[in-house]
Design a protein around this motif. Structure first.
Motif, PDB file in Angstrom:
ATOM      1  N   TYR A 103       0.847  -0.974   0.020  1.00 38.70           N
ATOM      2  CA  TYR A 103      -0.105  -0.162   0.140  1.00 38.70           C
ATOM      3  C   TYR A 103       0.906   1.306  -0.140  1.00 38.70           C
ATOM      4  CZ  TYR A 103      -3.915  -2.919   0.977  1.00 38.70           C
ATOM      5  OH  TYR A 103      -4.939  -3.810   1.308  1.00 38.70           O
ATOM      6  N   ALA A 104       1.928   1.093   0.646  1.00 32.56           N
ATOM      7  CA  ALA A 104       2.799   2.223   1.033  1.00 32.56           C
ATOM      8  C   ALA A 104       3.314   2.776  -0.293  1.00 32.56           C
ATOM      9  CB  ALA A 104       3.811   1.970   1.940  1.00 32.56           C
ATOM     10  N   ARG A 105       3.714   1.711  -1.137  1.00 36.93           N
ATOM     11  CA  ARG A 105       4.517   2.306  -2.178  1.00 36.93           C
ATOM     12  C   ARG A 105       3.566   2.996  -3.274  1.00 36.93           C
ATOM     13  NH1 ARG A 105       6.544  -3.523  -5.484  1.00 36.93           N
ATOM     14  NH2 ARG A 105       4.293  -4.185  -5.789  1.00 36.93           N
ATOM     15  N   ARG A 106       2.449   2.611  -3.262  1.00 42.24           N
ATOM     16  CA  ARG A 106       1.509   3.165  -4.116  1.00 42.24           C
ATOM     17  C   ARG A 106       1.219   4.595  -3.875  1.00 42.24           C
ATOM     18  NH1 ARG A 106      -3.293   0.307  -7.111  1.00 42.24           N
ATOM     19  NH2 ARG A 106      -1.995  -1.200  -8.325  1.00 42.24           N
ATOM     20  N   LYS A 107       1.069   4.659  -2.462  1.00 40.63           N
ATOM     21  CA  LYS A 107       0.952   6.029  -1.942  1.00 40.63           C
ATOM     22  C   LYS A 107       1.998   6.857  -2.058  1.00 40.63           C
ATOM     23  CE  LYS A 107      -0.934   5.318   2.438  1.00 40.63           C
ATOM     24  NZ  LYS A 107      -0.881   5.080   4.049  1.00 40.63           N
ATOM     25  N   PHE A 108       3.048   6.501  -2.109  1.00 39.95           N
ATOM     26  CA  PHE A 108       4.409   7.131  -2.281  1.00 39.95           C
ATOM     27  C   PHE A 108       4.590   7.702  -3.517  1.00 39.95           C
ATOM     28  CE2 PHE A 108       8.737   8.469  -1.864  1.00 39.95           C
ATOM     29  CZ  PHE A 108       8.664   9.241  -0.688  1.00 39.95           C
ATOM     30  N   ALA A 109       4.351   6.705  -4.587  1.00 42.61           N
ATOM     31  CA  ALA A 109       4.317   6.889  -5.950  1.00 42.61           C
ATOM     32  C   ALA A 109       3.364   8.391  -6.289  1.00 42.61           C
ATOM     33  CB  ALA A 109       4.140   5.915  -6.847  1.00 42.61           C
ATOM     34  N   LEU A 110       2.339   8.082  -5.793  1.00 44.67           N
ATOM     35  CA  LEU A 110       1.444   9.048  -6.152  1.00 44.67           C
ATOM     36  C   LEU A 110       1.727  10.693  -5.421  1.00 44.67           C
ATOM     37  CD1 LEU A 110      -2.509   7.928  -5.749  1.00 44.67           C
ATOM     38  CD2 LEU A 110      -1.362   9.092  -7.813  1.00 44.67           C
ATOM     39  N   PHE A 111       2.268  10.252  -3.960  1.00 46.88           N
ATOM     40  CA  PHE A 111       2.679  11.603  -3.191  1.00 46.88           C
ATOM     41  C   PHE A 111       3.713  12.209  -3.805  1.00 46.88           C
ATOM     42  CE2 PHE A 111       4.940  13.696  -0.046  1.00 46.88           C
ATOM     43  CZ  PHE A 111       3.951  14.235   0.590  1.00 46.88           C
ATOM     44  N   LYS A 112       4.559  11.422  -4.488  1.00 46.31           N
ATOM     45  CA  LYS A 112       5.847  12.170  -4.865  1.00 46.31           C
ATOM     46  C   LYS A 112       5.579  12.829  -6.342  1.00 46.31           C
ATOM     47  CE  LYS A 112      10.662  11.348  -6.036  1.00 46.31           C
ATOM     48  NZ  LYS A 112      12.062  10.685  -5.738  1.00 46.31           N
ATOM     49  N   ARG A 113       4.761  12.522  -7.204  1.00 43.89           N
ATOM     50  CA  ARG A 113       4.289  13.209  -8.277  1.00 43.89           C
ATOM     51  C   ARG A 113       3.538  14.275  -7.828  1.00 43.89           C
ATOM     52  NH1 ARG A 113       3.135   9.908 -13.081  1.00 43.89           N
ATOM     53  NH2 ARG A 113       4.548   8.064 -13.015  1.00 43.89           N
ATOM     54  N   PHE A 114       2.752  14.172  -6.846  1.00 45.34           N
ATOM     55  CA  PHE A 114       1.738  15.299  -6.624  1.00 45.34           C
ATOM     56  C   PHE A 114       2.910  16.325  -5.788  1.00 45.34           C
ATOM     57  CE2 PHE A 114      -1.647  17.282  -3.691  1.00 45.34           C
ATOM     58  CZ  PHE A 114      -2.259  17.886  -4.806  1.00 45.34           C
ATOM     59  N   ALA A 115       3.771  15.896  -5.047  1.00 43.43           N
ATOM     60  CA  ALA A 115       4.569  16.988  -4.387  1.00 43.43           C
ATOM     61  C   ALA A 115       5.291  17.681  -5.424  1.00 43.43           C
ATOM     62  CB  ALA A 115       5.630  16.227  -3.358  1.00 43.43           C
ATOM     63  N   GLU A 116       5.697  17.121  -6.455  1.00 41.59           N
ATOM     64  CA  GLU A 116       6.299  18.185  -7.351  1.00 41.59           C
ATOM     65  C   GLU A 116       5.467  19.030  -8.023  1.00 41.59           C
ATOM     66  OE1 GLU A 116       8.244  15.633 -10.506  1.00 41.59           O
ATOM     67  OE2 GLU A 116       8.987  17.819 -11.674  1.00 41.59           O
ATOM     68  N   HIS A 117       4.120  18.667  -8.108  1.00 39.43           N
ATOM     69  CA  HIS A 117       3.093  19.528  -8.738  1.00 39.43           C
ATOM     70  C   HIS A 117       3.091  20.430  -8.150  1.00 39.43           C
ATOM     71  CE1 HIS A 117      -0.405  20.381 -11.335  1.00 39.43           C
ATOM     72  NE2 HIS A 117      -1.107  20.310 -10.050  1.00 39.43           N
ATOM     73  N   MET A 118       3.083  20.377  -6.745  1.00 34.75           N
ATOM     74  CA  MET A 118       2.686  21.481  -5.645  1.00 34.75           C
ATOM     75  C   MET A 118       4.322  22.127  -5.223  1.00 34.75           C
ATOM     76  SD  MET A 118      -0.363  21.354  -5.043  1.00 34.75           S
ATOM     77  CE  MET A 118      -0.702  22.031  -3.503  1.00 34.75           C
TER      78      MET A 118
END
Ligand code: SF4
Ligand code: SF4
Ligand code: FES
Lengths: 139, 315
Positions: A80-95
């Motif tokens: 679960y964590a790696r999915r959350k992290f993959a999305l998080f990393k992309r979103f963090a870059e967006h932000m």
């Protein structure tokens, strides 16, 4: 700024990467002192709030490390964590958070050497990016 | 639209009369033009007030949240494409049971953006009516006819799921879905920017935010009993309108919608400061689609991307 040293908040899973940090220490391996370790029960416990709070309180980078896929103490937490992290990393870059500030790795408790290596890589990447201020809340 | 509302009333009346549902959640006219409001109809009297036109952009699934668990009423709810997808979200997140609902499906033709109309019209609007593809805006002694396609809500203009995904009865034949829509042109434009520029962009975008939480409250996904913004031990985000607090709020609000947002636009149209908050959620929507082939709320049998995993997915 030449003597600036980054602070890297490091979330380590109790069952593996935390052990790896221990092993690296006992084996007297060298790794930079920039990491500040916080022990978590499993990478599945990670929340995006923890990461933003780290930046808010002055971290320049965040590193999360846990058990290899298939080896999670709770069987599936890290999947679960790696999915959350993959999305998080992309979103963090967006932000507006540079990708080089965020790191995620799998290190078992037998991999002290790898722990030291990754710690070096993480510190190098964050140093290159410079001090973080985007999500820092001045006290 | 007149056919739609007649049918909506007819179905609603029947459902209430036959005791199939205890309440109908729909729309009635608001106190100002273009501001329809949710309506909870329990009697034939209430049914008379139901309306349907191009100002029904509010996501009615939001009003199901307080019906969960302890409340046992059978609920009839009027659902456009996006509402139905948020209803699916509620069901798979165990907020409500499918058999507690009677879904009156409305094949949607898009909702209008009242702000666009206000800015084109430039004077006080007294009345807005519509005819086929035209919107007729009236003030005292002045009238303007607008093409509906030109004043659609942005999310409606790029919508590819206008028909409800789940329903018990339809008010009209299904509409043709829009094809060859580029849903993510705006996200790609931001992705191409260097990080500092993104940061600056969101600084400007959020500079007007007053932390009223209208965006959160309008969203059917935001149903936590205690929102992270109200948690105090530890406190994840300050209450102020300090730019870092605002940014943190928006970051986390959007991230909590990851894999769940249907791009219904309710958040954006609720914002009193005109802030384009979909700029955040759309990035996550795009990534969920690219990484996991996921579109939220399309099926009752699939788990959302953050509630499942695959062994062979790389890092
Ligand atoms: S975040 Fe906005 S667009 Fe997405 S489901 Fe919620 S209200 Fe609709
Ligand atoms: S509705 Fe608008 S002003 Fe209110 S909190 Fe959301 S973005 Fe800020
Ligand atoms: S127990 Fe180590 S990642 Fe789950």
């Amino acid at each position: 700024m030449s003597d600036w040293e980054p602070k890297i908040v490091t979330f380590l899973c109790n069952w593996c990467s935390y052990g790896a940090a221990d092993l690296a220490g006992i084996s007297r391996m060298q790794y930079p002192p920039n990491i500040r370790v916080i022990r978590i029960p499993c990478t599945g416990r990670m929340s995006p709030k923890f990461i933003l709070t780290a930046f808010r309180q002055g971290a320049d980078g965040v590193w999360v490390s846990g058990c290899h896929p298939g080896d999670c103490h709770y069987i599936e937490g890290n999947y679960y964590a790696r999915r959350k992290f993959a999305l998080f990393k992309r979103f963090a870059e967006h932000m507006g958070i540079e990708p080089d500030r965020l790191h995620f790795s799998w290190i078992s408790s037998a991999e002290g050497t790898r722990f030291a290596e990754v710690a070096n890589e993480v510190v190098r990447a964050v140093k290159k990016t410079g001090p973080a201020s985007g999500y820092l809340k001045a006290a | 639209m007149i056919e739609y509302i007649n049918k909506i009333k007819e179905i609603s009346e029947r459902l209430l009369k036959e005791g199939i549902v205890d309440i109908i959640i729909g729309f009635r006219k608001g106190t100002m033009p273009m501001m329809n409001e949710p309506c909870f109809a329990k009697s034939p009297e209430d049914i008379k007030n139901l309306v349907w036109d191009s100002n029904c952009g509010i996501n009615l699934a939001n009003y199901l949240t307080n019906y969960s668990a302890d409340r046992k009423e059978k609920i009839g709810i009027i659902a456009k494409g996006c509402d139905s997808r948020n209803i699916v979200n509620h069901i798979i997140e165990n907020k409500i049971k499918r058999d507690q609902l009677f879904i009156i499906g409305v094949p949607c033709k898009g909702m209008v953006d009242r702000r666009k109309i206000v800015s084109i019209f430039e004077r006080e609007i007294k009345e807005v009516t519509e005819e086929k593809n035209k919107i007729i805006v009236k003030s005292d002694g002045f009238e303007k006819i607008l093409k509906k396609a030109e004043v659609l809500q942005e999310n409606c203009a790029i919508c590819i799921h206008r028909n409800p995904v789940v329903y018990d009865e339809l008010v009209a034949d299904l509409v043709e879905e829009q094809k060859d829509v580029d849903r993510y042109e705006d996200v790609r434009r931001i992705e191409a920017m260097p990080v500092e520029k993104k940061y600056k962009l969101f600084d400007d975008l959020l500079s007007a935010c007053i932390r009223c939480y209208a965006c959160r409250n309008a969203c059917p996904l935001c149903y936590c009993p205690t929102c992270f913004v109200d948690e105090s031990r530890p406190q994840w985000v300050g209450k102020s309108i300090n730019p870092v607090d605002i940014r943190t709020f928006h970051f986390l609000r959007a991230f909590h919608c990851a894999g769940r947002c249907t791009d219904c636009g309710a958040c954006e149209s609720a914002c009193p400061m005109d802030i384009k908050v979909r700029t955040f959620t759309k990035k996550l929507e795009k990534d969920c689609f690219e990484l996991y082939g996921w579109e939220a709320g399309m099926s009752l049998d699939e788990r959302p991307p953050l509630d499942t995993y695959k062994f062979d997915y790389p890092d």
